[in-house]
Design an enzyme around this catalytic site. Structure first.
Site, PDB file in Angstrom:
ATOM      1  N   LYS A 139       0.834  -1.209   0.000  1.00  0.00           N
ATOM      2  CA  LYS A 139       0.000   0.000   0.000  1.00  0.00           C
ATOM      3  C   LYS A 139       0.868   1.258   0.000  1.00  0.00           C
ATOM      4  O   LYS A 139       0.644   2.185  -0.790  1.00  0.00           O
ATOM      5  CB  LYS A 139      -0.937   0.009   1.205  1.00  0.00           C
ATOM      6  CG  LYS A 139      -1.884   1.214   1.210  1.00  0.00           C
ATOM      7  CD  LYS A 139      -2.859   1.158   2.367  1.00  0.00           C
ATOM      8  CE  LYS A 139      -2.234   1.668   3.641  1.00  0.00           C
ATOM      9  NZ  LYS A 139      -3.219   1.848   4.734  1.00  0.00           N
ATOM     10  N   ASP A 158      -7.051   1.840   1.390  1.00  0.00           N
ATOM     11  CA  ASP A 158      -7.080   2.137   2.820  1.00  0.00           C
ATOM     12  C   ASP A 158      -8.486   1.855   3.335  1.00  0.00           C
ATOM     13  O   ASP A 158      -9.300   1.238   2.638  1.00  0.00           O
ATOM     14  CB  ASP A 158      -6.645   3.584   3.086  1.00  0.00           C
ATOM     15  CG  ASP A 158      -7.673   4.608   2.598  1.00  0.00           C
ATOM     16  OD1 ASP A 158      -8.660   4.222   1.937  1.00  0.00           O
ATOM     17  OD2 ASP A 158      -7.483   5.809   2.882  1.00  0.00           O
TER      18      ASP A 158
END
Length: 228
Positions: A139, A158
């Site tokens: 990420k 997220d």
């Protein structure tokens, strides 16, 4: 004697065919970009190195809080080499308010050291190299690639992105990696970075975790989770 005829079965109404998933995803994207044309990374940064630090600090912390802390940190440690040589307790004191400050201090100092030792002080620009740095997972690497290098390697998933992707029926997965893979299959590569910014902005403005404002949402006619 003829056997009694069985009653005719009720004819089931034909289910309407589902709209093409990619076409639907495209409509969602077009409406989001029209509503939030200036959506962008909320972390303040000037260089890839600053963004990688800010992104590591943003774990379990608001972007607003991170942006309050990083000016002091960037001023004290203006170069990769300076941060790599920093004392952990000094860094901890600066970033304390972001939470989990001991682990974060260790990660950003270790990351800086690895960038100096392996990459000559320059933050690498490939996913394979980024994920080998301390404190950097997929990420975080996607954040850096998309926002510092303008490289669409994946979709940042997220809490906002995961929640909205589920609510909008773009995925039925809960694992961020699987959510990312499904989103990558629905949207063209050149939209991957912006898609995350748009979903995050919509999550903040309208699709709140506890009280989504479905009545004013411009996606409520496409959203299977809509309350209106």
């Amino acid at each position: 004697m003829a056997s009694p005829r069985k009653p005719a079965r009720a004819t089931k109404a034909k289910r309407k065919p589902r709209p093409d998933a990619k076409a639907r995803a495209s409509v969602i994207y077009d409406r989001l970009i029209a509503a939030y044309p200036n959506a962008h990374c909320a972390l303040d940064f000037s260089t890839p190195f600053q963004l990688i630090i800010a992104t590591i600090l943003s774990a379990q912390c608001t972007d607003k809080r991170v942006n309050m802390v990083t000016p002091v940190l960037f001023s004290r440690y203006a170069t990769v080499e300076a941060l790599a040589a920093a004392r952990q307790e000094d860094v901890e004191e600066i970033i304390k308010s972001t939470g989990f400050f001991r682990n974060k201090a260790k990660s950003i100092i270790g990351m800086a050291g690895a960038v100096v030792e392996r990459h000559g002080g320059e933050v690498p620009s490939t996913l394979a190299e980024l994920v080998t740095l301390p404190g950097v997972g997929r990420k975080t690497a996607n954040v850096i690639l998309g926002n510092a290098f303008d490289v669409n390697e994946g979709v940042v998933v997220d809490t906002h992105v995961g929640r909205l992707a589920m609510r909008l029926g773009l995925t039925s997965e809960t694992d961020p990696v699987k959510v990312e893979q499904e989103l990558m299959g629905l949207f063209p590569r050149d939209r991957w970075t912006m898609l995350a910014h748009l979903l995050i902005e919509h999550g903040r403005q309208i699709c709140d975790a506890r009280r989504p404002k479905c009545e004013i949402c411009f996606l409520n006619d496409l959203c299977p989770s809509s309350r209106v």
